[in-house]
Motif scaffolding. Structure first.
Motif, PDB file in Angstrom:
ATOM      1  N   ASN A   1      -6.329   3.908  12.280  1.00 29.83           N
ATOM      2  CA  ASN A   1      -6.805   5.012  13.118  1.00 29.83           C
ATOM      3  C   ASN A   1      -6.217   6.345  12.674  1.00 29.83           C
ATOM      4  O   ASN A   1      -6.915   7.359  12.606  1.00 29.83           O
ATOM      5  N   ILE A   2      -4.912   6.339  12.373  1.00 34.60           N
ATOM      6  CA  ILE A   2      -4.261   7.566  11.905  1.00 34.60           C
ATOM      7  C   ILE A   2      -4.879   8.009  10.582  1.00 34.60           C
ATOM      8  O   ILE A   2      -5.179   9.185  10.371  1.00 34.60           O
ATOM      9  N   ALA A   3      -5.075   7.039   9.681  1.00 31.73           N
ATOM     10  CA  ALA A   3      -5.661   7.352   8.381  1.00 31.73           C
ATOM     11  C   ALA A   3      -7.068   7.910   8.531  1.00 31.73           C
ATOM     12  O   ALA A   3      -7.448   8.878   7.866  1.00 31.73           O
ATOM     13  N   SER A   4      -7.849   7.307   9.416  1.00 28.73           N
ATOM     14  CA  SER A   4      -9.222   7.769   9.632  1.00 28.73           C
ATOM     15  C   SER A   4      -9.241   9.209  10.120  1.00 28.73           C
ATOM     16  O   SER A   4     -10.013  10.040   9.627  1.00 28.73           O
ATOM     17  N   ARG A   5      -8.378   9.531  11.089  1.00 28.46           N
ATOM     18  CA  ARG A   5      -8.318  10.901  11.614  1.00 28.46           C
ATOM     19  C   ARG A   5      -7.877  11.880  10.535  1.00 28.46           C
ATOM     20  O   ARG A   5      -8.398  12.989  10.435  1.00 28.46           O
ATOM     21  N   TYR A   6      -6.901  11.458   9.728  1.00 31.05           N
ATOM     22  CA  TYR A   6      -6.395  12.343   8.677  1.00 31.05           C
ATOM     23  C   TYR A   6      -7.481  12.636   7.646  1.00 31.05           C
ATOM     24  O   TYR A   6      -7.668  13.784   7.226  1.00 31.05           O
ATOM     25  N   VAL A   7      -8.204  11.595   7.244  1.00 27.68           N
ATOM     26  CA  VAL A   7      -9.257  11.774   6.242  1.00 27.68           C
ATOM     27  C   VAL A   7     -10.352  12.689   6.777  1.00 27.68           C
ATOM     28  O   VAL A   7     -10.828  13.596   6.080  1.00 27.68           O
ATOM     29  N   GLN A   8     -10.768  12.459   8.015  1.00 26.82           N
ATOM     30  CA  GLN A   8     -11.808  13.305   8.598  1.00 26.82           C
ATOM     31  C   GLN A   8     -11.341  14.764   8.689  1.00 26.82           C
ATOM     32  O   GLN A   8     -12.115  15.693   8.431  1.00 26.82           O
ATOM     33  N   SER A   9     -10.079  14.958   9.060  1.00 24.49           N
ATOM     34  CA  SER A   9      -9.531  16.312   9.133  1.00 24.49           C
ATOM     35  C   SER A   9      -9.508  16.954   7.754  1.00 24.49           C
ATOM     36  O   SER A   9      -9.863  18.132   7.594  1.00 24.49           O
ATOM     37  N   TRP A  10      -9.102  16.186   6.740  1.00 25.67           N
ATOM     38  CA  TRP A  10      -9.057  16.702   5.366  1.00 25.67           C
ATOM     39  C   TRP A  10     -10.457  17.101   4.898  1.00 25.67           C
ATOM     40  O   TRP A  10     -10.646  18.163   4.298  1.00 25.67           O
ATOM     41  N   ILE A  11     -11.449  16.258   5.185  1.00 21.96           N
ATOM     42  CA  ILE A  11     -12.827  16.547   4.777  1.00 21.96           C
ATOM     43  C   ILE A  11     -13.311  17.848   5.412  1.00 21.96           C
ATOM     44  O   ILE A  11     -13.893  18.712   4.749  1.00 21.96           O
ATOM     45  N   ARG A  12     -13.063  18.003   6.703  1.00 23.78           N
ATOM     46  CA  ARG A  12     -13.510  19.212   7.400  1.00 23.78           C
ATOM     47  C   ARG A  12     -12.862  20.467   6.815  1.00 23.78           C
ATOM     48  O   ARG A  12     -13.513  21.504   6.639  1.00 23.78           O
ATOM     49  N   LYS A  13     -11.566  20.372   6.528  1.00 19.96           N
ATOM     50  CA  LYS A  13     -10.873  21.523   5.949  1.00 19.96           C
ATOM     51  C   LYS A  13     -11.440  21.875   4.578  1.00 19.96           C
ATOM     52  O   LYS A  13     -11.648  23.052   4.258  1.00 19.96           O
TER      53      LYS A  13
ATOM     54  N   PHE B   1       0.821  -1.214   0.000  1.00 25.49           N
ATOM     55  CA  PHE B   1       0.000   0.000   0.000  1.00 25.49           C
ATOM     56  C   PHE B   1       0.850   1.258   0.000  1.00 25.49           C
ATOM     57  O   PHE B   1       0.562   2.221  -0.689  1.00 25.49           O
ATOM     58  N   PHE B   2       1.933   1.250   0.794  1.00 18.83           N
ATOM     59  CA  PHE B   2       2.678   2.475   1.001  1.00 18.83           C
ATOM     60  C   PHE B   2       3.933   2.605   0.145  1.00 18.83           C
ATOM     61  O   PHE B   2       4.644   3.576   0.262  1.00 18.83           O
TER      62      PHE B   2
ATOM     63  N   PHE C   1       2.685   8.851   4.355  1.00 17.82           N
ATOM     64  CA  PHE C   1       3.454   9.154   5.563  1.00 17.82           C
ATOM     65  C   PHE C   1       3.047   8.274   6.740  1.00 17.82           C
ATOM     66  O   PHE C   1       3.788   8.137   7.712  1.00 17.82           O
ATOM     67  N   ILE C   2       1.876   7.655   6.666  1.00 14.92           N
ATOM     68  CA  ILE C   2       1.330   6.930   7.820  1.00 14.92           C
ATOM     69  C   ILE C   2       2.173   5.723   8.183  1.00 14.92           C
ATOM     70  O   ILE C   2       2.326   5.388   9.353  1.00 14.92           O
ATOM     71  N   LYS C   3       2.765   5.078   7.214  1.00 12.29           N
ATOM     72  CA  LYS C   3       3.547   3.877   7.488  1.00 12.29           C
ATOM     73  C   LYS C   3       4.651   4.149   8.498  1.00 12.29           C
ATOM     74  O   LYS C   3       4.871   3.369   9.427  1.00 12.29           O
ATOM     75  N   ALA C   4       5.331   5.281   8.341  1.00  8.04           N
ATOM     76  CA  ALA C   4       6.447   5.601   9.237  1.00  8.04           C
ATOM     77  C   ALA C   4       5.968   5.939  10.641  1.00  8.04           C
ATOM     78  O   ALA C   4       6.681   5.741  11.619  1.00  8.04           O
ATOM     79  N   GLU C   5       4.749   6.470  10.763  1.00 13.09           N
ATOM     80  CA  GLU C   5       4.263   6.937  12.055  1.00 13.09           C
ATOM     81  C   GLU C   5       3.492   5.877  12.837  1.00 13.09           C
ATOM     82  O   GLU C   5       3.273   6.025  14.029  1.00 13.09           O
ATOM     83  N   SER C   6       3.072   4.810  12.179  1.00 17.00           N
ATOM     84  CA  SER C   6       2.207   3.830  12.833  1.00 17.00           C
ATOM     85  C   SER C   6       3.006   2.659  13.383  1.00 17.00           C
ATOM     86  O   SER C   6       4.087   2.333  12.898  1.00 17.00           O
ATOM     87  N   LYS C   7       2.445   2.019  14.416  1.00 16.44           N
ATOM     88  CA  LYS C   7       3.094   0.883  15.058  1.00 16.44           C
ATOM     89  C   LYS C   7       2.440  -0.442  14.684  1.00 16.44           C
ATOM     90  O   LYS C   7       3.018  -1.499  14.907  1.00 16.44           O
ATOM     91  N   SER C   8       1.226  -0.383  14.167  1.00 15.18           N
ATOM     92  CA  SER C   8       0.506  -1.596  13.816  1.00 15.18           C
ATOM     93  C   SER C   8      -0.505  -1.271  12.732  1.00 15.18           C
ATOM     94  O   SER C   8      -0.741  -0.109  12.399  1.00 15.18           O
ATOM     95  N   GLU C   9      -1.119  -2.328  12.185  1.00  7.57           N
ATOM     96  CA  GLU C   9      -2.130  -2.132  11.152  1.00  7.57           C
ATOM     97  C   GLU C   9      -3.321  -1.352  11.698  1.00  7.57           C
ATOM     98  O   GLU C   9      -3.860  -0.460  11.043  1.00  7.57           O
ATOM     99  N   GLU C  10      -3.715  -1.683  12.931  1.00  7.61           N
ATOM    100  CA  GLU C  10      -4.840  -0.971  13.550  1.00  7.61           C
ATOM    101  C   GLU C  10      -4.488   0.494  13.787  1.00  7.61           C
ATOM    102  O   GLU C  10      -5.310   1.391  13.568  1.00  7.61           O
ATOM    103  N   ASP C  11      -3.253   0.733  14.222  1.00  3.05           N
ATOM    104  CA  ASP C  11      -2.789   2.102  14.440  1.00  3.05           C
ATOM    105  C   ASP C  11      -2.800   2.879  13.127  1.00  3.05           C
ATOM    106  O   ASP C  11      -3.206   4.048  13.075  1.00  3.05           O
ATOM    107  N   SER C  12      -2.368   2.225  12.048  1.00  2.32           N
ATOM    108  CA  SER C  12      -2.375   2.860  10.731  1.00  2.32           C
ATOM    109  C   SER C  12      -3.784   3.265  10.327  1.00  2.32           C
ATOM    110  O   SER C  12      -4.014   4.364   9.806  1.00  2.32           O
TER     111      SER C  12
END
Length: 300
Positions: free
Chosen positions: A74-86, A31-32, A61-72
């Motif tokens: 969660n980070i992706a979900s937050r990023y997408v929601q933030s992008w949508i709001r902006k 994926f990354f 960028f998420i691959k470098a910041e995440s510790k697990s698949e679930e963590d990835s």
């Protein structure tokens, strides 16, 4: 790798966002990984608002910041929601206000150039800054500026020990605390370190009174100024513990603190002054070098 069909995530299908992200994040290496030239035109769209698309590659960028698949996920979900709001805010702003595109572009350029200059100056300072501040520099600054270090709270030099209320060592501790004999003082410190539930025995270290009495019966004392003025030795109990405070020296609010109490603050001030001087030096060097080479002109 099996080719995936493009999927578009609109605002109406938010409920499936996390599931899609989990699917996309499965097999993180595939994926990354960076796109090859043949893949560049087939970037998967993760979300869309109006005519703006969030692409899969923008989440690399998420691959470098995440510790697990679930963590990835969660980070992706937050990023997408933030992008949508902006994007929604940008869209709403465009409908509600008339913007001067030229002025916005000018401000963007100003910010870009300011950021470039900041990074350049930061690198120069990091490469040239000397962080070693001598004792003489600290003392000189203190003597000239000590009035500016007026205390905002009571500070003390103190010996403190907390013991079990029924400890068999308490009488001996109290006797040695009252003694003026240096040998008794040394014995007290050894005994306090061995039998105390908590202690502070740094004679030369100044500390805020509130920090040393926290979690003791003195924490809510109504008149702390009178407390330190009128007591060289303070003994107080709660249900379980006995607390001993031997006040060696104190300074009150609005008094000038001793040098040792503000040493670290002065060191930071002097280092920051050096930073400012280095930036000023860099600006002058760049200007003078350009002046010598006739790299700019000023028109009347």
């Amino acid at each position: 790798m099996r080719k995936r069909n493009k999927k578009y995530l609109t605002l109406q299908c938010r409920s499936s966002l996390l599931a899609i992200l989990l699917l996309l994040l499965t097999g993180a290496c595939d994926f990354f990984r960076f796109k090859s030239e043949t893949e560049a035109g087939a970037d998967l769209v993760i979300a869309t608002v109006g005519n703006q698309n969030l692409l899969r590659s923008e989440l690399s960028f998420i691959k470098a910041e995440s510790k697990s698949e679930e963590d990835s996920a969660n980070i992706a979900s937050r990023y997408v929601q933030s992008w949508i709001r902006k994007q929604l805010l940008i869209k709403e702003a465009g409908k509600s206000m008339a913007f001067d595109e030229a002025e916005i572009n000018r401000k963007l350029l100003d910010y870009k150039y300011a950021l470039m200059v900041y990074e350049f100056e930061k690198k120069y300072v990091e490469e040239n800054l000397n962080n070693n501040i001598s004792q003489q520099e600290i003392e000189d600054y203190y003597q000239v500026n000590k009035v500016n270090f007026s205390l905002k709270e009571i500070i003390v030099r103190v010996n403190f020990v907390k013991t079990e209320k029924e400890s068999s060592q308490n009488k001996q501790l109290e006797r040695m605390l009252r003694s003026q004999n240096q040998k008794d003082s040394d014995t007290f410190k050894a005994l306090a370190a061995n039998s105390g539930a908590n202690y502070f025995l740094e004679d030369s270290t100044w500390i805020k009174l509130d920090d040393i009495i926290v979690n003791t019966p003195l924490a809510n004392h109504p008149n702390k100024v009178e407390l330190v003025r009128n007591n060289k030795l303070i003994i107080t109990d709660d249900d379980r513990y006995r607390y001993y405070f031997k006040i060696l020296e104190y300074k009150l609010q609005d008094q000038v603190p001793p040098l040792e109490f503000v040493r670290d603050e002065i060191t930071k001030i002097l280092i920051n002054k050096r930073r400012i001087e280095l930036v000023d030096q860099l600006q002058k060097e760049v200007y003078n070098r350009a002046l010598e080479k006739n790299e700019f002109k000023i028109y009347e």
